[in-house]
Scaffold this active site. Structure first.
Site, short mmCIF file in Angstrom:
data_model
loop_
_atom_site.label_atom_id
_atom_site.label_comp_id
_atom_site.label_asym_id
_atom_site.label_seq_id
_atom_site.Cartn_x
_atom_site.Cartn_y
_atom_site.Cartn_z
N ASP A 115 59.22 41.98 65.49
CA ASP A 115 59.96 41.22 64.39
C ASP A 115 59.20 40.58 63.14
O ASP A 115 59.45 41.06 62.06
CB ASP A 115 60.77 40.08 64.92
N CYS A 164 73.29 38.02 52.95
CA CYS A 164 73.70 38.11 54.21
C CYS A 164 73.76 36.31 55.04
O CYS A 164 72.98 35.76 55.05
CB CYS A 164 72.56 38.91 55.12
C1 B12 Z 1 63.99 40.66 57.11
C2 B12 Z 1 64.97 40.92 57.99
C3 B12 Z 1 66.23 40.53 58.03
C4 B12 Z 1 66.93 39.91 56.92
C5 B12 Z 1 67.32 41.15 55.92
C6 B12 Z 1 67.94 42.19 56.47
C7 B12 Z 1 67.75 43.60 56.10
N1 B12 Z 1 68.56 44.58 56.14
O1 B12 Z 1 66.27 44.02 55.64
C8 B12 Z 1 67.93 39.12 57.28
C9 B12 Z 1 67.58 37.66 57.68
C10 B12 Z 1 69.25 39.30 56.53
C11 B12 Z 1 68.45 39.80 58.74
C12 B12 Z 1 69.47 40.05 59.31
C13 B12 Z 1 69.81 40.52 60.69
N2 B12 Z 1 68.75 40.96 61.46
CO1 B12 Z 1 66.99 41.34 60.94
N3 B12 Z 1 64.99 41.82 60.34
C14 B12 Z 1 64.38 41.48 59.29
C15 B12 Z 1 62.89 42.00 59.63
C16 B12 Z 1 62.08 41.08 59.67
C17 B12 Z 1 62.64 43.10 58.38
C18 B12 Z 1 63.58 44.23 57.95
C19 B12 Z 1 63.09 44.85 56.58
O2 B12 Z 1 61.98 45.52 56.63
N4 B12 Z 1 63.87 44.86 55.40
C20 B12 Z 1 63.46 45.59 54.31
C21 B12 Z 1 64.40 46.70 54.34
C22 B12 Z 1 64.15 47.51 53.11
O3 B12 Z 1 64.33 47.48 55.37
P1 B12 Z 1 65.46 48.03 56.17
O4 B12 Z 1 66.76 47.28 55.83
O5 B12 Z 1 65.05 47.90 57.81
O6 B12 Z 1 65.49 49.60 55.68
C23 B12 Z 1 64.67 50.43 55.99
C24 B12 Z 1 65.20 51.50 56.89
O7 B12 Z 1 66.28 51.04 57.54
C25 B12 Z 1 64.89 52.63 56.00
N5 B12 Z 1 66.11 53.47 55.80
C26 B12 Z 1 67.16 53.00 55.25
N6 B12 Z 1 67.84 54.30 55.04
C27 B12 Z 1 67.30 55.16 55.87
C28 B12 Z 1 67.95 56.30 56.18
C29 B12 Z 1 66.92 57.17 56.88
C30 B12 Z 1 67.50 58.77 57.03
C31 B12 Z 1 65.71 56.69 57.15
C32 B12 Z 1 64.83 57.66 58.09
C33 B12 Z 1 65.39 55.57 56.94
C34 B12 Z 1 66.36 54.87 56.26
O8 B12 Z 1 64.40 52.29 54.98
C35 B12 Z 1 64.22 51.18 54.62
C36 B12 Z 1 62.71 50.99 54.06
O9 B12 Z 1 61.88 51.49 55.13
C37 B12 Z 1 63.19 43.01 60.71
C38 B12 Z 1 62.03 43.17 61.61
C39 B12 Z 1 60.67 44.31 61.26
N7 B12 Z 1 59.85 43.88 61.33
O10 B12 Z 1 61.40 45.32 60.78
C40 B12 Z 1 64.58 42.65 61.52
C41 B12 Z 1 65.47 43.36 62.19
C42 B12 Z 1 65.88 44.40 61.32
N8 B12 Z 1 66.70 42.39 62.39
C43 B12 Z 1 67.48 42.49 63.39
C44 B12 Z 1 68.66 41.87 63.63
C45 B12 Z 1 68.92 42.01 65.18
C46 B12 Z 1 69.29 41.38 62.79
C47 B12 Z 1 70.61 40.74 62.71
C48 B12 Z 1 71.70 41.60 63.47
C49 B12 Z 1 70.43 39.38 63.27
C50 B12 Z 1 72.12 38.59 63.24
N9 B12 Z 1 72.87 38.83 64.36
O11 B12 Z 1 72.02 37.81 62.62
C51 B12 Z 1 71.13 40.78 61.22
C52 B12 Z 1 71.66 42.11 60.61
C53 B12 Z 1 71.72 42.09 59.21
C54 B12 Z 1 72.04 43.64 58.93
N10 B12 Z 1 72.92 44.10 58.65
O12 B12 Z 1 70.83 44.29 58.31
C55 B12 Z 1 66.56 43.52 64.12
C56 B12 Z 1 67.41 44.84 64.33
C57 B12 Z 1 67.62 45.58 65.66
C58 B12 Z 1 68.65 46.68 65.34
N11 B12 Z 1 69.24 47.41 66.47
O13 B12 Z 1 68.57 47.50 64.29
C59 B12 Z 1 65.17 43.70 63.84
C60 B12 Z 1 64.47 45.11 63.73
C61 B12 Z 1 64.42 42.68 64.57
C62 B12 Z 1 63.70 43.04 65.93
N12 B12 Z 1 62.67 43.02 66.12
O14 B12 Z 1 64.73 43.41 66.72
N13 B12 Z 1 67.17 40.41 59.14
S1 SF4 Z 2 76.92 38.90 56.72
FE1 SF4 Z 2 77.41 41.06 56.30
S2 SF4 Z 2 75.53 42.06 56.65
FE2 SF4 Z 2 74.86 40.12 57.25
S3 SF4 Z 2 75.28 40.17 59.49
FE3 SF4 Z 2 77.34 39.53 58.82
S4 SF4 Z 2 78.42 41.36 58.53
FE4 SF4 Z 2 76.42 41.92 58.88
#
Ligand code: B12
Ligand code: SF4
Ligand code: SF4
Length: 316
Positions: free
Chosen positions: A131, A212
């Site tokens: 995380d 969010c």
């Molecule tokens: C910052 C963060 C948040 C922020 C921002 C969320 C976000 N979407 O980025 C906030 C606080 C809002 C948040 C909320 C939640 N989070 Co959070 N969060 C993180 C964190 C620390 C970084 C995520 C990140 O890098 N974001 C930047 C964006 C650009 O990255 P991304 O959304 O992951 O998208 C990347 C990929 O998905 C990829 N991608 C997108 N499309 C595609 C398509 C293809 C084909 C491919 C290959 C890749 C790809 O490209 C993006 C750039 O690499 C991670 C832990 C970590 N170190 O990864 C946990 C993490 C993502 N969170 C997690 C969780 C559980 C949650 C919540 C469910 C918690 C809750 N119940 O309240 C919510 C869900 C919100 C949501 N729908 O995303 C888990 C997810 C587990 C899973 N099964 O996916 C993680 C991995 C933590 C963990 N170690 O378990 N989170």
């Molecule tokens: S606010 Fe929206 S994106 Fe964030 S966890 Fe709830 S349903 Fe998912």
């Protein structure tokens, strides 16, 4: 059998024995597509006040910059879906936070994992992350064949949905690599996009973190929640599960095996009145090992007030 094949089998056995539900392995590489997506995300300001997301860009998109000499990313996933739900009267807490803090639980397992590797395979250098490090965990999970990234941004498995934590172990050892997960099983479904209470889910699997509920209720420090969000939180006091609860793939979720994730009784049973009557001392005692400590006592109080749970019934 080659050494690499044998070591890979050993690694997957250790993962299972330590209680991880899934383990996939990918070759270390620079993530060019992700770098583009991350840059775009940051440029749009979707990180809001989560400044840590702006740091270490190069490390985040290239694990060899984080762990010198790194060759393999071992991605581990562990189910946290609880066997029990909260009572109807309780202000809502997201399921990942029902039990003991996953950082503590998983970090302990990762340390054991590394010592098992060193004991049975040889001198291997590596670091375990969960995380909080600059690692794009969901991307590595997809690249290691564990599942696809859904429209709600979460990593989904066909077997059990998305209620999993992700952790990575980055090591300087060559292993056999899994194929990336090639398909996307969201199809034409848009349930998560339609259900998100704050319209934080955009097109193309992009989530605006700064809209969010999880961001407002956990990450936003010492600040007031913007008034434009009033009435939109659907009773979520800490985190939000809406985009996962509505996902058809989570019909396949079953209860976690990890005992440390067993729900804390207070989270299941506390009413708004109980939360409001709680002192800082009792908060610290009850939630000493819980993810709720991240929001601190003041954060929880702020969230309760925002939900108008300060002495009133939900919805009043
Ligand atoms: C910052 C963060 C948040 C922020 C921002 C969320 C976000 N979407 O980025 C906030 C606080 C809002 C948040 C909320 C939640 N989070 Co959070 N969060 C993180 C964190 C620390 C970084 C995520 C990140 O890098 N974001 C930047 C964006 C650009 O990255 P991304 O959304 O992951 O998208 C990347 C990929 O998905 C990829 N991608 C997108 N499309 C595609 C398509 C293809 C084909 C491919 C290959 C890749 C790809 O490209 C993006 C750039 O690499 C991670 C832990 C970590 N170190 O990864 C946990 C993490 C993502 N969170 C997690 C969780 C559980 C949650 C919540 C469910 C918690 C809750 N119940 O309240 C919510 C869900 C919100 C949501 N729908 O995303 C888990 C997810 C587990 C899973 N099964 O996916 C993680 C991995 C933590 C963990 N170690 O378990 N989170
Ligand atoms: S606010 Fe929206 S994106 Fe964030 S966890 Fe709830 S349903 Fe998912
Ligand atoms: S709710 Fe539908 S669109 Fe959203 S992640 Fe689940 S399957 Fe994909």
């Amino acid at each position: 059998m080659s050494n690499t094949t044998y070591y890979t089998q050993q690694v997957k056995t250790f993962a299972r024995n330590l209680g991880f539900d899934y383990c996939g392995i990918a070759r270390v590489q620079k993530l060019d597509d992700d770098a583009r997506r991350l840059e775009n995300w940051l440029n749009k300001g979707y990180q809001g006040a989560m400044q840590y997301m702006e740091n270490h860009f190069e490390m985040r998109v290239d694990p060899s910059k984080l762990v010198p000499g790194a060759k393999s990313v071992i991605t581990l996933m562990i189910n946290y879906f609880p066997a029990k739900e909260q009572s109807e009267q309780a202000p809502k807490v997201s399921k990942y936070a029902y039990g003991k803090d996953y950082h503590e639980v998983i970090r302990k397992k990762m340390n054991l994992f590394l010592s098992l590797i060193n004991e049975h395979i040889g001198e291997v250098h590596g670091r375990g992350f969960v995380d909080s490090a600059p690692v794009l965990e969901r991307s590595w999970a997809q690249r290691s064949g564990l599942g696809w990234i859904g429209k709600n941004g979460n990593l989904l498995t066909k077997q059990q949905g998305s209620f999993f934590f992700i952790a990575t172990l980055i090591v300087d050892m060559e292993l056999e690599y899994d194929d990336p997960f090639a398909k996307d099983y969201c199809g034409s479904c848009r349930k998560c996009i339609d259900a998100c209470p704050t319209d934080a889910i955009l097109e193309n699997k992009v989530v605006d973190g700064s809209r969010c509920i999880s961001y407002f209720t956990i990450e936003l420090k010492d600040m007031l929640i913007p008034l434009e969000m009033e009435g939109k939180f659907d009773d979520w006091m800490f985190g939000c599960d809406t985009c996962q609860d509505v996902c058809p793939w989570n019909r396949f979720a079953n209860a976690a095996n990890e005992q440390e994730f067993t729900p804390i009784a207070e989270i299941l049973n506390f009413t708004s009145d109980d939360w409001n009557a709680m002192t800082e001392d009792s908060f610290k005692k009850i939630f000493r090992h819980s993810p709720l400590k991240r929001a601190k006592f003041e954060g929880i109080q702020r969230n309760l007030k925002f939900l108008k749970h300060n002495g009133k019934a939900p919805g009043e």
